[in-house]
Every structure is written in structure tokens, then in C-alpha cells.
Design a protein around this motif. Structure first.
Motif, short mmCIF file in Angstrom:
data_model
loop_
_atom_site.label_atom_id
_atom_site.label_comp_id
_atom_site.label_asym_id
_atom_site.label_seq_id
_atom_site.Cartn_x
_atom_site.Cartn_y
_atom_site.Cartn_z
N UNK A 1 26.83 48.84 27.43
CA UNK A 1 27.98 48.84 26.52
C UNK A 1 29.00 49.90 26.94
N UNK A 2 28.48 51.10 27.27
CA UNK A 2 29.37 52.20 27.66
C UNK A 2 30.12 51.86 28.95
N UNK A 3 29.39 51.30 29.94
CA UNK A 3 30.01 50.95 31.22
C UNK A 3 31.09 49.89 30.99
N UNK A 4 30.77 48.88 30.15
CA UNK A 4 31.75 47.82 29.86
C UNK A 4 33.00 48.43 29.23
N UNK A 5 32.81 49.30 28.24
CA UNK A 5 33.97 49.89 27.55
C UNK A 5 34.80 50.74 28.51
N UNK A 6 34.10 51.50 29.40
CA UNK A 6 34.84 52.36 30.34
C UNK A 6 35.68 51.53 31.31
N UNK A 7 35.04 50.49 31.88
CA UNK A 7 35.75 49.66 32.86
C UNK A 7 36.91 48.93 32.18
N UNK B 1 38.59 49.88 29.49
CA UNK B 1 39.65 50.83 29.17
C UNK B 1 40.48 51.11 30.42
N UNK B 2 39.79 51.30 31.56
CA UNK B 2 40.50 51.57 32.81
C UNK B 2 41.38 50.38 33.18
N UNK B 3 40.84 49.16 33.02
CA UNK B 3 41.62 47.95 33.36
C UNK B 3 42.84 47.84 32.45
N UNK B 4 42.66 48.09 31.16
CA UNK B 4 43.78 48.01 30.22
C UNK B 4 44.85 49.03 30.57
N UNK B 5 44.41 50.25 30.96
CA UNK B 5 45.34 51.31 31.32
C UNK B 5 46.17 50.89 32.55
N UNK B 6 45.47 50.35 33.56
CA UNK B 6 46.16 49.93 34.80
C UNK B 6 47.16 48.82 34.50
N UNK C 1 39.60 40.76 31.73
CA UNK C 1 38.73 41.52 30.83
C UNK C 1 37.63 40.62 30.26
N UNK C 2 38.00 39.41 29.84
CA UNK C 2 37.01 38.47 29.29
C UNK C 2 35.97 38.13 30.35
N UNK C 3 36.45 37.79 31.55
CA UNK C 3 35.53 37.38 32.63
C UNK C 3 34.60 38.54 32.99
N UNK C 4 35.16 39.75 33.10
CA UNK C 4 34.33 40.90 33.47
C UNK C 4 33.25 41.14 32.42
N UNK C 5 33.65 41.11 31.12
CA UNK C 5 32.65 41.39 30.06
C UNK C 5 31.56 40.33 30.06
N UNK C 6 31.97 39.07 30.17
CA UNK C 6 30.97 37.98 30.15
C UNK C 6 30.07 38.06 31.38
N UNK C 7 30.65 38.39 32.54
CA UNK C 7 29.85 38.45 33.78
C UNK C 7 28.85 39.59 33.72
N UNK C 8 29.28 40.72 33.16
CA UNK C 8 28.39 41.88 33.10
C UNK C 8 27.25 41.63 32.10
N UNK C 9 27.51 40.85 31.06
CA UNK C 9 26.46 40.64 30.05
C UNK C 9 25.76 39.29 30.21
#
Lengths: 299, 64
Positions: free
Chosen positions: A274-280, A282-287, A225-233
Motif C-alpha cells: 500500500x505504501x509503495x503504491x501511494x508513493x509511486x 504521488x510521484x506520478x501525480x506530481x510529475x 495511475x489506474x493501470x499501475x495500481x491494478x498491475x501492482x495488486x
């Protein structure tokens, strides 16, 4: 009877619970540095686009979002950014897990040195680090010189200023976050647990797959999650190592704010990011929570 | 035998990952001691002249 000086403060402090007082500075910080700026951008994104205008008003419209969502050019940039962030997360996960295991298993005397090595990319400026990659991946860089001199390639490989270079640069800077996140989970494992599994006859692979990996899952999930958020931003690495201003969403946002001066459309892009990051996320946390629940149910 | 191969494979992968993390820093360091005008690798000649460059005073356009 005259009230004592400062008695009102005494009364108020008794009426407000202590935990509310303690949490107040954090609430003020979050509201000041997160809620207000994001709210400002959100309001700005719903204003009609006017070049050079940076103050929000209550004239609300969806024109910025309709422009963004109806033009395949912008949608492609959003999709591309998500794919680059996903590729970065995947590679960082694959490389970061064994790295964390090596730190965990290392003798205590060497562990701090290895941690410094893992943290090395974070100790220098992103610009210097990127120029280091340019020396390696450039047309006349070390890699291409070696490939041509060993007659493996005739023409230099075009790596620099491509999306591959962006992924390489992002993995390099974000790998320590992944490794340290997994390591934090591994450090919480009771040494008696792998010992018990070994005593019960588990081989190295079975021990790892059925005992250590599931216990490291929370750190692994947090790392991804950290890597994805940092990479996207990320902005500097895609700007210096990528294809320029309109290749990734962050560089496009910068262009809208600083070059085109269309803060309204830039704000809409920021809100979508921001919305895309939150959606992805949330999906990752759910999985990850599903996996953890399934593993606990098996036990 | 298989365990040996796995161990060597794991060790090789770890060395590759550590090298990946350190490679740009090593190259920047090597380039910084390059005597030539362009950052070539390997360096044409080694010198510390980039570290010993005298600092220049920044002057404003009016002073100029």
C-alpha cells in the motif's frame, strides 16, 4: 405546552447541514469497507508474529517490518513487482493512446462496435483469458509452433511462466482501462480547438503534439495511475502465468495468509504494498502536474 | 510519401493492438470446437461435442 411527536427529529435535521446527511452513507461505506479492514491489517502488522493467530492486540513491535526490510529476498520481490507494474503501465500507455485516438476518430456508427472490441478482454473471466494465453504462448502453443515450422527458431521460446508472460497478461487485461481513460479526456476536447489549429496552419503531427496530446494528458495520467495500481495488486495473472508463489508481492502475501498462516508478516507485506503504491502514485501525480503547469505556462 | 508511410504504420499498429486484445478469445473459441482430447491449434477436427456434454450429477462421498 406539549411538544409535537417527532419534533426532536425535526430539530436535529435542521441543525445538521443537508450536505453532511447526504455524504454520511459514503462515509459509513468508506469506514466500513476500507478504513476498518486496513486499520485491522495495520495493527496486525505491528503485532509479534504468531502462526495461526489472527486477532490483533496492543503488543506492538517492528519485528515484521525489520524482517521484511533486512532480507534482500523480500526487497527483491517488492522491487520486481514494482518493475513489472511499471513495464505494464508503460506498454499500456504506448498502446492505449493510439487505441483511444482510433476510438475518438472513428465514425459514430462504428464507435460502439470498436468500444465492445476494446472491452472484450474484460467481458470474460481472468482464468479463461489466461488459459487463452497459455494456448498461444505455451511450449507447444501457437506462437512456438509457428516459429518452429517457419524455421525461425529451433527450440521453443520459453515465454509462459515467466515475467514476460505476466506483463503480456497484465497489459492485455489493463489496456482497456488505459484506452477508455484517455478517451474520456479526448471526448472533452472542443471540436473547434483542433479545427482552429488546422486553420492556423498546424500539420497533423504539430496538431497532435501541441494541441491534442496536452489536452489528453489528464486522462493519460489517470490511465497510467489506474493501470499501475491494478498491475501492482494483481494476483490471478501473476499466479497463473508467472513463476509461482514467491515471485511477486501479491502471490507472496497470499502465501503468507493462506499457506504459512503468518497473518502478521502478511499484513506487513500488505502495508508495504500500500505504501509503495501511494508513493509511486504521488510521484506520478506530481510529475504529471508539473508537465501540465509547464504546458500552461508556455501558452 | 512520408505521410502515407506514417498512415500505414499507424493503421498497422492499430490492427496489431486490436488483434492483441482479441487473440486469446479467438484461440479459446477455436479450441472449444476442437474434437481432439487435447487443445491443439489448429484443431485436428471440428465438433461441438464440448458444448453438448451431458451434465453430471455431483454426488457426495456419503452417497457414493
Amino acid at each position: 405546552l406539549r411538544a409535537r411527536p417527532g419534533a426532536w427529529l425535526h430539530d436535529v435535521s435542521h441543525r445538521i447541514p443537508a450536505h453532511a446527511v447526504l455524504v454520511l452513507p459514503a462515509i459509513i461505506a468508506v469506514v466500513t469497507f476500507l478504513v476498518l479492514p486496513v486499520g485491522y491489517l495495520l495493527l496486525l502488522s505491528f503485532n509479534p508474529p504468531t502462526t495461526g493467530e489472527i486477532h490483533p492486540n496492543w503488543q506492538l513491535t517492528l519485528s515484521n517490518y525489520s524482517r521484511l526490510l533486512s532480507d534482500p529476498f523480500y526487497l527483491l520481490i517488492v522491487l520486481r513487482s514494482v518493475l513489472v507494474a511499471a513495464a505494464t503501465s508503460m506498454i499500456a500507455a504506448v498502446a492505449g493512446y493510439p487505441l483511444a485516438l482510433s476510438l475518438w476518430r472513428a465514425p459514430a456508427a462504428y464507435r460502439s462496435y470498436l468500444v465492445v472490441l476494446v472491452l472484450a478482454p474484460l467481458l470474460i473471466s481472468v482464468v479463461v483469458r489466461t488459459y487463452g494465453w497459455m494456448v498461444i504462448l505455451g511450449d507447444k502453443g501457437v506462437l512456438n509452433t509457428a516459429l518452429i515450422s517457419f524455421h525461425i527458431m529451433r527450440q521453443p521460446l520459453e515465454i509462459m511462466f515467466t515475467r514476460t508472460a505476466v506483463v503480456i497478461g497484465l497489459v492485455h487485461v489493463l489496456l482497456p482501462f488505459m484506452a477508455l481513460s484517455v478517451l474520456s479526456s479526448l471526448e472533452r476536447i472542443d471540436p473547434a480547438v483542433p479545427e482552429a489549429a488546422r486553420t492556423l496552419g498546424a500539420g497533423p503531427l504539430a496538431l497532435h503534439w501541441h494541441v491534442i496530446a496536452p489536452l489528453a494528458m489528464p486522462g493519460f495520467a489517470a490511465g497510467v495511475i489506474i493501470v499501475f495500481s491494478f498491475a501492482l495488486s494483481a494476483y490471478v495473472t501473476p499466479m497463473l502465468m508467472g513463476r509461482g508463489a514467491t515471485d511477486m508481492i501479491t502471490t507472496l502475501i497470499y502465501q503468507q495468509f493462506m499457506t504459512v498462516f503468518n497473518w502478521h508478516f502478511g499484513s506487513a507485506l500488505t502495508t508495504v504494498l500500500l505504501a509503495v503504491t501511494l508513493m509511486v502514485l504521488s510521484a506520478a501525480l506530481y510529475v504529471f502536474s508539473l508537465h501540465t503547469r509547464a504546458w500552461l505556462a508556455r501558452k | 510519401m512520408n505521410v502515407g508511410i506514417e498512415r500505414w504504420g499507424y493503421a498497422g499498429a492499430l490492427i496489431a493492438i486490436y488483434l492483441f486484445l482479441l487473440l486469446p478469445l479467438i484461440f479459446i473459441l477455436v479450441v472449444s470446437v476442437n474434437d481432439g482430447p487435447t487443445p491443439t491449434f489448429p484443431p485436428t477436427d471440428i465438433s461441438f461435442r464440448w458444448y453438448l456434454m451431458p451434465s453430471k450429477k455431483i454426488v457426495s462421498s456419503e452417497e457414493r
